[in-house]
Write a protein that holds these residues in place. Structure first.
Motif, PDB file in Angstrom:
ATOM      1  N   UNK A  30      49.027  35.599  25.819  1.00  0.00           N
ATOM      2  CA  UNK A  30      49.785  35.092  24.189  1.00  0.00           C
ATOM      3  C   UNK A  30      49.034  36.040  23.099  1.00  0.00           C
ATOM      4  N   UNK A  31      49.653  36.361  21.961  1.00  0.00           N
ATOM      5  CA  UNK A  31      48.100  37.284  21.590  1.00  0.00           C
ATOM      6  C   UNK A  31      50.020  37.128  19.975  1.00  0.00           C
ATOM      7  N   UNK A  32      48.858  36.844  19.096  1.00  0.00           N
ATOM      8  CA  UNK A  32      49.344  36.436  17.613  1.00  0.00           C
ATOM      9  C   UNK A  32      49.508  37.597  16.471  1.00  0.00           C
ATOM     10  N   UNK A  33      50.995  37.799  15.889  1.00  0.00           N
ATOM     11  CA  UNK A  33      51.652  38.964  15.626  1.00  0.00           C
ATOM     12  C   UNK A  33      50.150  39.181  14.466  1.00  0.00           C
ATOM     13  N   UNK A  34      49.283  38.827  13.645  1.00  0.00           N
ATOM     14  CA  UNK A  34      48.554  39.032  13.038  1.00  0.00           C
ATOM     15  C   UNK A  34      47.056  39.697  13.674  1.00  0.00           C
ATOM     16  N   UNK A  35      47.127  38.605  14.437  1.00  0.00           N
ATOM     17  CA  UNK A  35      45.227  38.898  15.145  1.00  0.00           C
ATOM     18  C   UNK A  35      45.156  40.050  15.835  1.00  0.00           C
ATOM     19  N   UNK A  36      43.467  40.390  15.853  1.00  0.00           N
ATOM     20  CA  UNK A  36      43.419  41.756  16.705  1.00  0.00           C
ATOM     21  C   UNK A  36      42.971  41.468  18.166  1.00  0.00           C
ATOM     22  N   UNK A  37      42.648  40.832  18.362  1.00  0.00           N
ATOM     23  CA  UNK A  37      41.682  39.746  19.951  1.00  0.00           C
ATOM     24  C   UNK A  37      42.106  39.321  20.302  1.00  0.00           C
ATOM     25  N   UNK A  38      41.760  38.749  21.322  1.00  0.00           N
ATOM     26  CA  UNK A  38      42.278  37.735  22.159  1.00  0.00           C
ATOM     27  C   UNK A  38      42.585  37.702  23.120  1.00  0.00           C
ATOM     28  N   UNK A  39      42.683  36.928  24.267  1.00  0.00           N
ATOM     29  CA  UNK A  39      42.076  37.150  26.014  1.00  0.00           C
ATOM     30  C   UNK A  39      43.598  36.626  26.999  1.00  0.00           C
ATOM     31  N   UNK A  40      43.597  37.444  27.965  1.00  0.00           N
ATOM     32  CA  UNK A  40      45.354  37.228  28.653  1.00  0.00           C
ATOM     33  C   UNK A  40      44.459  36.641  30.400  1.00  0.00           C
ATOM     34  N   UNK A  41      44.954  36.053  30.437  1.00  0.00           N
ATOM     35  CA  UNK A  41      44.605  35.491  32.249  1.00  0.00           C
ATOM     36  C   UNK A  41      44.859  35.993  32.831  1.00  0.00           C
ATOM     37  N   UNK A  42      44.104  36.235  34.157  1.00  0.00           N
ATOM     38  CA  UNK A  42      44.606  37.398  35.641  1.00  0.00           C
ATOM     39  C   UNK A  42      44.915  36.291  36.188  1.00  0.00           C
ATOM     40  N   UNK A  43      46.081  36.185  36.509  1.00  0.00           N
ATOM     41  CA  UNK A  43      46.262  34.540  37.408  1.00  0.00           C
ATOM     42  C   UNK A  43      46.697  35.139  38.892  1.00  0.00           C
ATOM     43  N   UNK A  44      46.792  36.623  39.526  1.00  0.00           N
ATOM     44  CA  UNK A  44      47.432  36.597  40.884  1.00  0.00           C
ATOM     45  C   UNK A  44      47.075  38.261  40.843  1.00  0.00           C
ATOM     46  N   UNK A  45      46.981  38.806  41.934  1.00  0.00           N
ATOM     47  CA  UNK A  45      47.132  40.138  42.131  1.00  0.00           C
ATOM     48  C   UNK A  45      47.341  40.706  43.555  1.00  0.00           C
ATOM     49  N   UNK A  46      47.534  42.359  43.977  1.00  0.00           N
ATOM     50  CA  UNK A  46      47.784  42.469  44.950  1.00  0.00           C
ATOM     51  C   UNK A  46      47.465  43.800  45.503  1.00  0.00           C
ATOM     52  N   UNK A  47      47.225  44.186  46.926  1.00  0.00           N
ATOM     53  CA  UNK A  47      46.374  45.164  47.367  1.00  0.00           C
ATOM     54  C   UNK A  47      45.207  45.145  47.249  1.00  0.00           C
ATOM     55  N   UNK A  48      44.437  46.224  46.411  1.00  0.00           N
ATOM     56  CA  UNK A  48      43.204  46.027  46.728  1.00  0.00           C
ATOM     57  C   UNK A  48      42.584  44.762  44.818  1.00  0.00           C
ATOM     58  N   UNK A  49      43.113  44.229  44.370  1.00  0.00           N
ATOM     59  CA  UNK A  49      42.812  43.239  43.252  1.00  0.00           C
ATOM     60  C   UNK A  49      43.982  41.847  44.305  1.00  0.00           C
ATOM     61  N   UNK A  50      44.105  41.829  45.681  1.00  0.00           N
ATOM     62  CA  UNK A  50      44.710  40.669  46.017  1.00  0.00           C
ATOM     63  C   UNK A  50      43.927  38.929  45.721  1.00  0.00           C
ATOM     64  N   UNK A  51      44.375  38.275  45.342  1.00  0.00           N
ATOM     65  CA  UNK A  51      44.276  37.421  45.447  1.00  0.00           C
ATOM     66  C   UNK A  51      42.955  37.399  43.669  1.00  0.00           C
TER      67      UNK A  51
END
Length: 197
Positions: free
Chosen positions: A131-152
């Motif tokens: 998520x991100x707040x409309x007025x916030x300029x920084x934060x974190x997102x979760x990587x919950x999976x991947x495919x190809x070279x980034x599998x798992x």
């Protein structure tokens, strides 16, 4: 204790088998000698260009008149580059949705596939949620999976808006992910198809 001498002992309880395994199912134990952990670090820049601009890469698909943008749903196909300079290389697209999810203050739930298009990682992707707040300029997102070279893949994208106007935003991304690499492929032998009578 050195990594080479690491031993993991687990006790698992599995439900009683309900007959023999079907022909489409196979299972094999995966010891630590078969799996290698790989850490990935990427420094990228995403560009968000709002609707009704010549180079728009997001569009509102559900409008809402509720406060704080609550209920608005937008599709995004943000471009991701390897540098903030004008001659930067296109690396990936952040393709997904973001949804106004708070009535108290502007806050957006976001989920997208970061699909890589450069030669080195073509076809590989991260699955991202946060998520991100409309007025916030920084934060974190979760990587919950991947495919190809980034599998798992599992990890975090730390983001920071380094440029913003009413028309667009530049978002600096620091990606840190852990992936699994299987050193030996699972050997499968499929039984001949059963003839239906």
């Amino acid at each position: 204790m050195s990594p080479q001498s690491f031993t993991l002992e687990t006790t698992t309880t599995t439900p009683a088998a309900k007959g023999s395994d079907p022909s489409y199912f196979q299972s094999a134990p995966a010891g630590h000698e078969m799996i290698q952990h790989k850490e990935l670090l990427l420094h990228l820049y995403a560009y968000q260009n709002v609707q009704k601009t010549p180079d728009a890469n997001q569009a509102v698909i559900v409008e809402s008149k509720r406060p704080e943008c609550f209920g608005i749903l937008a599709a995004n196909d943000w471009t991701v580059y390897d540098d903030p300079a004008h001659n930067a290389n296109l690396v990936a697209h952040a393709q997904g949705l973001h949804l106004g999810a708070s009535m108290a203050k502007e806050n957006w739930f976001i989920c997208f596939n970061m699909v890589f298009v450069n030669q080195r990682f073509t076809g590989s992707s991260f699955k991202v949620m946060g998520d991100f707040q409309g007025t916030a300029h920084n934060g974190e997102w979760a990587i919950v999976g991947g495919t190809g070279e980034f599998a798992y893949a599992q990890g975090v994208i730390a983001f920071k808006k380094t440029q913003q106007s009413e028309r667009n935003a530049r978002i600096e991304l620091h990606v840190r992910a852990m992936c699994l690499s299987f050193l030996r492929p699972l050997v499968c032998s499929l039984a001949a198809p059963t003839q239906l009578l």
